[in-house]
Enzyme design. Sequence first.
Site, mmCIF file in Angstrom:
data_model
loop_
_atom_site.group_PDB
_atom_site.id
_atom_site.type_symbol
_atom_site.label_atom_id
_atom_site.label_comp_id
_atom_site.label_asym_id
_atom_site.label_seq_id
_atom_site.Cartn_x
_atom_site.Cartn_y
_atom_site.Cartn_z
ATOM 1 C CD GLU A 113 -2.988 0.997 2.280
ATOM 2 O OE1 GLU A 113 -3.614 2.009 2.614
ATOM 3 O OE2 GLU A 113 -3.207 -0.135 2.757
ATOM 4 C CG ASN A 145 -4.779 0.077 6.531
ATOM 5 O OD1 ASN A 145 -5.256 0.647 7.504
ATOM 6 N ND2 ASN A 145 -4.454 0.734 5.430
ATOM 7 C CE LYS A 165 -5.419 3.522 9.353
ATOM 8 N NZ LYS A 165 -5.271 3.579 7.879
ATOM 9 C CD GLU A 178 -7.223 6.483 6.538
ATOM 10 O OE1 GLU A 178 -7.005 7.560 5.989
ATOM 11 O OE2 GLU A 178 -6.400 5.523 6.538
ATOM 12 C CE LYS A 210 -0.452 9.363 8.775
ATOM 13 N NZ LYS A 210 -1.240 9.353 7.528
ATOM 14 C CG ASP A 223 -2.643 11.247 4.980
ATOM 15 O OD1 ASP A 223 -1.612 10.713 5.430
ATOM 16 O OD2 ASP A 223 -3.461 10.646 4.263
ATOM 17 C CD GLU A 250 -0.439 8.359 0.979
ATOM 18 O OE1 GLU A 250 -1.681 8.314 0.947
ATOM 19 O OE2 GLU A 250 0.224 8.119 2.012
ATOM 20 C CD GLU A 264 5.434 24.935 -0.265
ATOM 21 O OE1 GLU A 264 4.691 25.195 0.693
ATOM 22 O OE2 GLU A 264 6.660 25.198 -0.268
ATOM 23 C CD1 TRP A 292 -12.999 11.188 1.510
ATOM 24 C CD2 TRP A 292 -11.651 10.172 2.982
ATOM 25 N NE1 TRP A 292 -13.129 9.825 1.336
ATOM 26 C CE2 TRP A 292 -12.314 9.179 2.219
ATOM 27 C CE3 TRP A 292 -10.763 9.766 3.977
ATOM 28 C CZ2 TRP A 292 -12.122 7.817 2.430
ATOM 29 C CZ3 TRP A 292 -10.559 8.409 4.188
ATOM 30 C CH2 TRP A 292 -11.234 7.453 3.413
#
Length: 847
Positions: free
Chosen positions: A183, A226, A303, A307, A381, A386, A414, A532, A563
């Site tokens: 993932e 997960n 976790k 989600e 985090k 995220d 990601e 950025e 979300w």
Amino acid sequence: MLRLRFLLPGLLLLGSTWSLAETGAEGWLRYAPIGDARVIERYHTLPGSVLSLNDSPIVRSAASELVRGIDGMLGRKLEVETALPDKSAFVLGTVTELQTHFPHWNPGVELRPEGYAITSIHKHGHIYWLIAGADARGVLYGTFRLLEMIGEEKDLSSLSVSESPSAPVRWVNQWDNLNGTIERGYAGRSIFFDNDGVGVDLTRAGEYARLLASVGINGIAINNVNADLKMLTPEMIAQVARIADVMRPWGVRLAVSVDLSSPKVVGGLDTFDPLDPRVIAWWQKKVDEVYAKIPDLGGFVVKADSEGRAGPLQYGRTPVDAANVLARALRPHGGVLLYRAFVYNHHLDWRDLKADRARAAYDIFHPLDGKFDDNVIVQIKHGPIDFQVREPVSPLFAGLHHTNEAIELQVTQEYTGQQRHLVFLVPMWKEALDFDLRAENRHTPVKEIVEGKAFDRPLGGFAGVSNVGLDTNWLAHPMAMANLYGFGRLAWNPDTSPREIADDWTRLTFGNNPTVVSTIDDMLLSSWKTYERYTGPLGLGTLTDILRSHYGPGIESAERNGWGQWIRADHEGVGMDRTVATGTGYIEQYPSEVARIFESLSTSPDTLLLFMHHVPYTYKLRSGETVIQHIYDSHYEGAVDAAKQVTEWQRLKGLIDDERYEKVLALVEYQAGHAVVWRDAVNNWFYKMSGIADNKDRVEHDPSRIEAENMQLSGYTPIDVTPWETASDGKAIACEDPSGCTAIVVLNQAAGTYDIAIQYFDFRHGVSTYDVYRNDQLLKEWRADNVLPGDQMSGDTSTRITLHGISLKPGDVLRIEGHPDGGEPAPLDYVEISASSNTMAEADSHK
């Protein structure tokens, strides 16, 4: 460059081959031969033998690594001794062991666990080079440090180094699945798992452990947070023990991610309520079973309640209730529990102006401060959303004074280009680590909080989501390995500067040529802000497609859903109002000194303006520019900067190996084209939303562009692209005729030399082919065989090919022929013709 690869005790079998090319498989541990005789002479006084005073697997790895590195870089075979020789030698051991032979020596400082000291001493007319560790890991880390210094051609004549790691927990998290997929992995399949089990060949796993150890990483959670419920079955535990076996010689402790519903789903109970005595007993028994197979297991990662993952909330319990049950089962074995603070409701009501995902971690975990057991670490985090291209530091770091904390950083890119874009993340991480949260109205930078120093905590540290894969070079983009290296360096010492990290990585990975070093250093250090600029400036977030790929532009995807990554853009303005006075109140979660800065528009930094405030498009930044004009200008500047990376990299042709040169060149050329996709998508979207024109008349005005749908088409059909902003003018053309289609345009350019860019879409599946002609002369043919995320026309799959130095004159006919394949309809977006500027491109053979 000639490289010898050979077998040594304690090392994995690499085979014996000679190669002129470099694939990146060695990472920064190339041990490339030093070609400068003057530099080799600098090391002529180094000993010719090595003695290890410790027979542990870790110290054996250190001794073997020293033999390997000296031979690779200096071409000298070290003799392995069994007793202190009557000649100069490297001597490896713990401080206590070394003092049995050198009783008058001490390291000069107190080494913390896993620390090391390197020095040379004279005895009986000989020079002994001591690599001393506080423990076995310290010996290994010191050995890697010495080899790194030789690889960077540093002077060792007066060497005396002592270092200890910043924090006890320096782990990477892999998000690997048991079926072999990863993932958010962008570099091939898992090095650990395949076909719902541990892979047969774990060579790569051992090689990875060696890379991690070389930068001081001491733990790895090998499976997805997960977590698959099969991870805790007896069969899987036995298989996972094989992975622990290949990592153990490198001092890397294994950990696993677990699902809190395991007692019910795996154990057959009718509940997984953490306060149920049966559940508590089940976890204690299961942990004992795991440690029976893996006695040095580092612990668990969890976790939960996030989600869709199972968690204690289902029983009205808190993270403390769940965490402490697992921690108490782990404690007798020396294990720790990393409980992720990434807990939030992803079904928020977007119409509620007080709803705010950024508040979630603090709201949930701050009230629990001081209630977690001492072997629980809350893994936070670095930002409250995220892994966006820029976020403020999470206020939770300052909200847990009596709880162990670790900062979670994402090595796998990601939201930051997925290792197709060059984005060196160390400067971003360093800003977060250096940020002073002013807890208790005193100096409390994030780095000192996670080290345990700020609040006097026994545990703490760093967790990096790394997600290496079976790609030969580990992370797909050869430059992406700088992020893995940089994470390790910062975890070891968060005071290290990004420039020092970039410089060291470049020298170890590409060599010490001054042009190579300065060019790559500059590319790395400018890359985050370049990305950025052409994605999401002013704290907007990355503006990517958050509902699917997290890769290409998809501005609208953030809005009007549960979300909570909203930007609250409307016709009048943009940004989330997170103030205490009128917004969600998120800012009040920071200590008062920081909150005052963010609360006021006059003091809130422009780089985070739209994360903290909703303002009109006409609001003026400190630069005097309006918000909307800054958005326009930033995206054009970012695209220009991305294009500069191509010419910068081209300076290195012939100075590094061809294989890696060509790989990086193709990637930075792709990135330059994709930056244009981003530029146009974001700017056109905001122009349509705001109705305010670009004062430089660039947005939606590109005289060099020829829309594919306006060309003379045969077989091709115009179609609307979704989202509309990811195609020029919202349209493209597709070919459904298996025999092929054509798009033709008669040019009216003045006679001269031009670059011709053809923007098209390359689906993950299917390999369309294209031919482009000037009049009847074939200029280029190519295959749409890049592996991009998606099977539809969008910002994910939009890419380009550029023909450099093509001579054109009025009346020339440009013809593009597309041949569809496998559901990919040879799609085209536009053609762009500009004056030729690439001086290093191939000349047009048809002039």
